[in-house]
Design a protein around this motif. Sequence first.
Motif, short mmCIF file in Angstrom:
data_model
loop_
_atom_site.label_atom_id
_atom_site.label_comp_id
_atom_site.label_asym_id
_atom_site.label_seq_id
_atom_site.Cartn_x
_atom_site.Cartn_y
_atom_site.Cartn_z
N PHE A 87 0.85 -1.19 0.00
CA PHE A 87 0.00 0.00 0.00
C PHE A 87 0.88 1.24 0.00
O PHE A 87 2.04 1.17 0.41
N ILE B 199 -4.07 2.39 -2.56
CA ILE B 199 -3.13 2.16 -3.65
C ILE B 199 -3.08 3.39 -4.54
O ILE B 199 -3.96 4.25 -4.48
N PHE C 137 -4.71 -4.89 -8.81
CA PHE C 137 -4.11 -5.03 -7.49
C PHE C 137 -4.58 -6.33 -6.83
O PHE C 137 -3.78 -7.08 -6.28
N VAL D 239 -9.58 -2.21 -0.41
CA VAL D 239 -8.63 -1.26 -0.97
C VAL D 239 -9.35 0.02 -1.40
O VAL D 239 -10.53 -0.01 -1.77
N CYS E 291 -8.75 3.43 -3.95
CA CYS E 291 -7.98 3.95 -5.06
C CYS E 291 -8.69 5.20 -5.54
O CYS E 291 -9.79 5.11 -6.10
#
Length: 172
Positions: free
Chosen positions: A21, A40, A65, A92, A94
């Motif tokens: 990360f 990310i 990812f 995650v 982004c």
Amino acid sequence: MTDTDTSITGWLTGRLPDDLFIETPEVRVDREEITVIGTIESPELAAGDDDAARRQAEEGRISRFRESTRDRRIEVAREAEHRFDRKVAWGVRCGDSSAMFTHLAVPVMTRLRQPQRQVLDTLVAAGVARSRADALSWCVKLVGQHTDSWLAELRDAMSRVDEIRDAGPTLD
């Protein structure tokens, strides 16, 4: 010794690969599950790309990812599950997009009196929820959204109690 949220977070912070990360991940802990949510790098877009293109690029980056880090995340999860006796879930962020890859849906039993059941039944009848269970989940999310600061203070206080308890004498 019981594992506190801070000890689990500390272990994960030290164990996670440095390049996984772009910043320290958020770690959420409860009795059944440890959730790791990391950020990310956002994809670079051409000048003039619209929001739809940005969202698609972020979703593509998240998908890449997920696939490219699967083996490393599984290795960390197995170690953490063995060490802390909890499942590990991954998510995650982004840019403006986010996704949860894995997470548990744990049944919770409760007893409700008629007025509370009527609230749930109204949500079901109105099409807000498919079932009483969905309606109860919806209510919990709504309360969580409107009481975030209070819940954060309560969690901080409980964490301090755990730290004091762990620092105390042990029974042998």
